[in-house]
Scaffold this motif. Structure first.
Motif, PDB file in Angstrom:
ATOM      1  N   ASN A 108       0.820  -1.198   0.109  1.00 62.96           N
ATOM      2  CA  ASN A 108      -0.098   0.197   0.025  1.00 62.96           C
ATOM      3  C   ASN A 108       0.668   1.254  -0.021  1.00 62.96           C
ATOM      4  OD1 ASN A 108      -1.711   2.231   1.113  1.00 62.96           O
ATOM      5  ND2 ASN A 108      -3.342   0.715   1.820  1.00 62.96           N
ATOM      6  N   TRP A 109       0.970   1.983  -1.147  1.00 60.14           N
ATOM      7  CA  TRP A 109       1.607   3.264  -1.256  1.00 60.14           C
ATOM      8  C   TRP A 109       1.377   4.131  -0.080  1.00 60.14           C
ATOM      9  CZ3 TRP A 109       0.429   8.413  -1.669  1.00 60.14           C
ATOM     10  CH2 TRP A 109       1.598   9.265  -2.186  1.00 60.14           C
ATOM     11  N   ALA A 110       0.271   4.306   0.296  1.00 58.85           N
ATOM     12  CA  ALA A 110      -0.407   5.341   1.404  1.00 58.85           C
ATOM     13  C   ALA A 110       0.515   4.866   2.656  1.00 58.85           C
ATOM     14  CB  ALA A 110      -1.736   5.299   1.318  1.00 58.85           C
ATOM     15  N   MET A 114       2.815   7.909   3.746  1.00 57.55           N
ATOM     16  CA  MET A 114       2.084   8.676   4.829  1.00 57.55           C
ATOM     17  C   MET A 114       2.555   8.310   6.060  1.00 57.55           C
ATOM     18  SD  MET A 114       0.235  10.703   2.770  1.00 57.55           S
ATOM     19  CE  MET A 114      -0.578  10.996   1.103  1.00 57.55           C
ATOM     20  N   THR A 115       2.247   6.833   6.328  1.00 56.21           N
ATOM     21  CA  THR A 115       2.395   6.460   7.787  1.00 56.21           C
ATOM     22  C   THR A 115       3.875   6.399   8.118  1.00 56.21           C
ATOM     23  OG1 THR A 115       0.350   5.195   7.387  1.00 56.21           O
ATOM     24  CG2 THR A 115       1.579   4.585   9.106  1.00 56.21           C
ATOM     25  N   GLY A 433      -4.301  10.935   6.114  1.00 56.47           N
ATOM     26  CA  GLY A 433      -3.363  11.982   5.298  1.00 56.47           C
ATOM     27  C   GLY A 433      -3.852  11.603   3.776  1.00 56.47           C
ATOM     28  N   MET A 434      -4.302  10.543   3.477  1.00 62.79           N
ATOM     29  CA  MET A 434      -4.563   9.931   2.198  1.00 62.79           C
ATOM     30  C   MET A 434      -6.104  10.149   1.814  1.00 62.79           C
ATOM     31  SD  MET A 434      -2.904   8.382  -0.218  1.00 62.79           S
ATOM     32  CE  MET A 434      -3.526   7.789  -1.857  1.00 62.79           C
ATOM     33  N   GLU A 435      -6.124  11.051   0.717  1.00 61.86           N
ATOM     34  CA  GLU A 435      -7.488  11.306   0.316  1.00 61.86           C
ATOM     35  C   GLU A 435      -7.620  10.912  -1.286  1.00 61.86           C
ATOM     36  OE1 GLU A 435      -7.547  15.575   0.658  1.00 61.86           O
ATOM     37  OE2 GLU A 435      -7.690  15.659   2.791  1.00 61.86           O
TER      38      GLU A 435
END
Length: 474
Positions: A108-110, A114-115, A433-435
């Motif tokens: 998962n790129w996010a 992000m994390t 943070g992912m939209e």
């Protein structure tokens, strides 16, 4: 003497990096028989005197006390890094260069971007700064990562943006491994397109390598090594297929693939590591090959990949090497650059090759290579006197060529097929943070990139009076 730092992110990035360090040490030991710490070694290794405490480096020209790679290793799973630390390269790294977690990014790129990007930001910056402080004159960061998984694509591109923030004047060259259409990671089109936007915005140069192209090359090597035709015998003691990157049954399939990418890195860094009559500065790659800042994807090709016993005439073998560099069988993405438009091209030659050989072959090949009208002399050349182990000479070509466009178009199609169904989207949108706008912005960025290549393709064979519509690089 300038130095560079290699940043390896994710499972693939660390496996390729491991092969690079292994082969680089082999090359240096082949040349440096006396075991002296010299300028060639200092470009990618520092010399630590363990008796005086960690971090102190011996002066150039002294005996080797303890070599440490100029590297930062990052992975959100421990497996590959632990494997490296238990293997023959364990002495080349220390704990200050490593950053691992246990849970991984779940493809998962996010999660990666992000994390983990937020949670480990300070630690990553600290390790990068520490690596930079060990350099007298830091010239380049080499980032190695894959596009399909979560850590390589997500955290890899987060590290790239941190490099731009912290070291804006230092060149950033990225080697990106693109997944094949049959990739077993179902979310790889999302990860790749989200990563593409970051690569386009934050890298100075990207060297795209496709898994499928590597698979095709390795299967051809294996086919030839089992005697496809009489006389077609592969020499086994070559850098391309030796060690854990060879063709023996005991090796994993991706070992040989990683070996090819490691050889790409050996070639691009050879001028920084060894002497040559026409050495190419790493900064010159972006300066000379990237006329438009976003179009910095340089298609790599390596030759010889298939070292045959039946080409025995030295001149013929040398000329064949130059011809092969422009053939589709030697490209590290599935592309035929001779059928597309060249913006610029670099030829990085290693071994006993003369400048006259280089010029003669460029003149021989130029008529068959379509260059943009405003850059007909867009060649950059480098000559390094030290060949890869097992070869008399080798060539790396880096082509800024519109032939990358089909790879990006195919990636967009695979992304759209998933995105239209909103498949697996919730896994990404649950990440803080992912939209959803991240997806639309990423696909718009890729679409814009494809259009820029299409605009250039449309001008093939014309005078290109409207070329300035693309912004010229610095």
């Amino acid at each position: 003497m300038t130095q560079s730092v290699v940043v390896q992110v994710g499972q693939c990035g660390n496996q390729v990096g491991c092969r690079f360090w292994d082969l680089a040490l082999r090359e240096h030991s082949h040349v440096n028989k006396k075991g002296l710490y010299d300028e060639a070694l200092s470009s990618f290794f520092r010399n630590v005197d363990s008796r005086k405490g960690e971090g102190r480096t011996c002066g150039v020209g002294g005996r080797i006390q303890h070599l440490k790679a100029r590297a930062v290793l990052v992975d959100m799973e421990e497996g590959v890094v632990n494997e490296i630390l238990q293997g023959p390269l364990r002495e080349v790294f220390d704990s200050t260069q490593l950053l691992t977690d246990v849970s991984g990014s779940g493809n998962n790129w996010a999660v990666g971007h992000m994390t983990y990007g937020s949670a480990y930001r300070e630690q990553i910056v600290e390790k990068l700064r520490r690596a930079a402080e060990h350099c007298d004159c830091l010239q380049c960061f080499f980032l190695i990562h894959s596009m399909g998984g979560g850590t390589g694509s997500g955290l890899g591109t987060r590290v790239l943006s941190l490099l731009e923030e912290e070291f804006p004047e230092v060149c950033r060259i990225v080697t990106s491994i693109y997944p094949s259409a049959e990739d077993d990671v179902i979310t790889s089109p999302y990860n790749s397109v989200l990563a593409m936007r970051e690569l386009t915005e934050h890298a100075d140069c990207v060297l795209p390598v496709e898994n499928q192209s590597l698979v095709d090359i390795v299967s051809k090597i294996q086919h030839m090594s089992h005697g496809a035709k009489p006389g077609q015998v592969i020499r086994r003691d070559t850098a391309i297929i030796s060690g854990r990157g060879g063709v023996s049954a005991a090796e994993k399939p991706f070992d040989a693939m990683n070996n090819i990418v490691a050889n790409l890195l050996l070639s691009i860094t050879s001028s920084a590591r060894f002497e040559g009559s026409l050495n190419m500065d790493l900064n010159e790659i972006a300066m000379n090959l990237v006329p438009f800042p976003r179009l910095h994807y340089l298609v790599p090709s390596l030759t010889p990949l298939y070292t045959l016993a039946d080409v025995s005439v030295p001149t013929r073998r040398l000329d064949q090497m130059f011809s092969d560099a422009f053939s589709k069988d030697h490209q590290l993405i599935r592309a035929d650059p001779k059928r597309s438009l060249y913006l610029a091209c670099a030829l990085m030659v290693r071994g006993n090759v003369q400048v006259s050989d280089l010029r003669r072959n460029i003149e021989r090949l130029k008529p068959s290579l379509p260059f943009v009208s405003w850059n007909q002399e867009g060649w950059k050349t480098g000559l390094c006197s030290v060949p890869p182990v097992g070869h008399s000479h080798s060539l790396l070509a880096l082509a800024n060529n519109t032939c990358v466009k089909p790879t990006f178009v195919e990636l967009r199609e695979r992304f759209t097929k998933l995105y239209r169904k909103k498949a697996h989207l919730h896994h990404y949108l649950h990440v803080e943070g992912m939209e959803q706008s991240c997806f639309s912005e990423a696909i718009a960025s890729l679409g814009s990139l494809i259009e820029e290549y299409q605009h250039l393709d449309a001008t093939k064979g014309t005078l290109m009076h409207d070329a300035p519509r693309l912004s010229i690089s610095r």
